[in-house]
Design a protein around this motif. Sequence first.
Motif, mmCIF file in Angstrom:
data_model
loop_
_atom_site.group_PDB
_atom_site.id
_atom_site.type_symbol
_atom_site.label_atom_id
_atom_site.label_comp_id
_atom_site.label_asym_id
_atom_site.label_seq_id
_atom_site.Cartn_x
_atom_site.Cartn_y
_atom_site.Cartn_z
ATOM 1 N N PHE A 277 38.295 28.166 27.601
ATOM 2 C CA PHE A 277 38.590 28.426 29.010
ATOM 3 C C PHE A 277 37.308 28.591 29.817
ATOM 4 N N THR A 278 36.312 29.274 29.233
ATOM 5 C CA THR A 278 35.052 29.529 29.928
ATOM 6 C C THR A 278 34.234 28.262 30.072
ATOM 7 N N GLN B 152 45.335 30.995 26.745
ATOM 8 C CA GLN B 152 46.013 32.211 27.170
ATOM 9 C C GLN B 152 45.345 32.694 28.447
ATOM 10 N N ILE B 153 46.153 33.109 29.424
ATOM 11 C CA ILE B 153 45.629 33.555 30.716
ATOM 12 C C ILE B 153 45.430 35.057 30.683
ATOM 13 N N HIS B 154 44.197 35.474 30.959
ATOM 14 C CA HIS B 154 43.854 36.888 31.116
ATOM 15 C C HIS B 154 43.376 37.044 32.552
ATOM 16 N N LYS C 65 34.887 38.962 35.912
ATOM 17 C CA LYS C 65 34.397 38.109 34.835
ATOM 18 C C LYS C 65 33.757 38.951 33.730
ATOM 19 N N ALA C 66 33.022 39.980 34.132
ATOM 20 C CA ALA C 66 32.349 40.841 33.160
ATOM 21 C C ALA C 66 33.327 41.733 32.405
ATOM 22 N N ASN D 206 39.618 35.618 32.790
ATOM 23 C CA ASN D 206 39.332 34.207 33.040
ATOM 24 C C ASN D 206 40.044 33.651 34.268
ATOM 25 N N ALA D 207 40.776 34.503 34.990
ATOM 26 C CA ALA D 207 41.469 34.048 36.195
ATOM 27 C C ALA D 207 41.633 35.211 37.161
#
Length: 619
Positions: A13-14, A41-43, A65-66, A70-71
């Motif tokens: 994803f990244t 998987q969406i986090h 982000k830190a 990821n979204a």
Amino acid sequence: MKKIYFILLFSIFTISTISAQQKQTFAISDGNFLLNGKPIQIHSGEMHYSRIPQPYWRHRLKMMKAMGLNAVATYVFWNYHEIAPGVWDFKTGNKNLAEYIKTAQEEGLFVILRPGPYVCAEWEFGGYPWFLQNVPNMVIRGNNAAYLAATKAYFTELYKQVAALQITKGGPIIMVQGENEFGSYVAQRKDISLDEHKKYSSVVFQQLKDVGFEVPFFTSDGSWLFEGGALPGALPTANGESDITKLKKVVDQYHNGQGPYMVAEFYPGWLDHWAEPFPTQTAEETVQQTKKYLDNQVSFNYYMVHGGTNFGFTSGANYDKEHDIQPDMTSYDYDAPISEAGWATPKYNALRELLKTKETPAVPEKMPVITIPNITLTKVVDLADVKAKITPIINDNPLTFEQLNQGDGYVWYSKRFTQPISGKLELNGLRDYAIVYVNGKKIAELNRYYKKYDCEIEVPFNATLDILVENMGRINYGSQINANNKGIISPVIINGETITGDWKMYQLPMTQEPNLDAYKNSGKVNRPTLYQGTFELSKTGDTFLDMRDFGKGIVFVNGINIGRYWSVGPQQTLYLPGCWLKKGKNSIMIFEQKNDVIQKEVKTLNIPILEDLKAEKGQ
């Protein structure tokens, strides 16, 4: 093994976000979210552009982000952009939605767009422009021609801003929500048939498709409300569902017998109202539930990961039978992992430890925080002096805000009596808060929250009755959303007699800071008062205005309305972003409605006070 699996998924994803304009694919297929054909998987975390000063957007996105996300998910607030009928603003300051989405992409985050048209979100009128209530034959959130024409116009304008930002065109938008929590509205409005409800939601969904949205769609409801909220062709997601078995069962029932499974609103905290305790949730509770989702391949969106602030008059209100109205606070801290001022909380740190990978960046530095020497208030002006220069609207009966073509702020209602009258004053149609004066003397405070709609009054011969009414925020959730007029919306009654004839209404929207240059000091105790002062800064930084010595009102700093305060709490400070301050001379204006004492100064703190609940006098 599971942890390695999720690290690999997150890495995919990244890596995929490195090339900001590279066209990719995102699909819902075979029970999975697929990025370029591979399961992911969406986090995600919810964060609203309108609740954060634009200069801080990037910092807050870096914080997300830190944390290992990821979204980012965001509502779009219709009334934030249609500022007058047919007048749109998607470019000014915090309103630049496209810039927010682009910034998210630059920081390696995908975007989940939630355009409504209804958004709830503890936001004024649930995102609807107040002036929709003036459109003949319009029924909000219903299968109604006038309303659906308005939603189509809104979606059309919105799509112009975000069309090129869909993942199919090289942008970061991976999903779009159809309507919002419609299942709960269906459950509340049993006076309307399910078939009629479905006609409405299907038309709105089709409008989103017709204007051009081409990424996957989803709906968002409580797991027990899918019957009313689910839409064919959209992935159903379950808000707040912690039971994995139940989540999978209900999604399978409404989505071809398979996932993917997602909780589109996973609550790490909760919303808060004036005059009620500040709700909290421990870091341990949030971490444990996050682990459940990770272990069971459930995607999620923290609502909220960072709440921010309801600046100006943007906060809405909930409705319940006990209070009629539960006005939302200026702070939208939400006990979220990232605090109102953008700070990493213990909850943030615990979640970061769970979610981070080798690719997760370091936590950005905290924004500078300062305290300001006590600010002297040099000008003290009775609001009546400002009112005297306003040309009133005159009518036989009091008019609502909407009839006066006013959205927010205050209306001063005034009536001169040529004959004496006494007895019980009844304002059963008060929306929402009023202070009553006779010949300039304060008689009572009336308040919709406490259901205090009457008081004893004595009006002598040739006297003036003044009623200063505040709109505390239109209802944003529930069946009462179609009953959202403000001001005095029913007859004024004294001693059983309806008071008519020559009501004067002075409009005080307070959308801009009043200019007091021409006014002399005239403020008095128990009179609505405007305070003004200036202060010098050699450096800027975030700070918190300490409003504990004040009663109820709003504050402008350098011409920006930073929000409402109210002594009942639990919020006792107002967040003042350093990006709105400047080196050198700064200005402050406070509109104090109650003015129990004459104020000499205002103080600042380097930490907020959000949990100090006090009893309202007389309640």
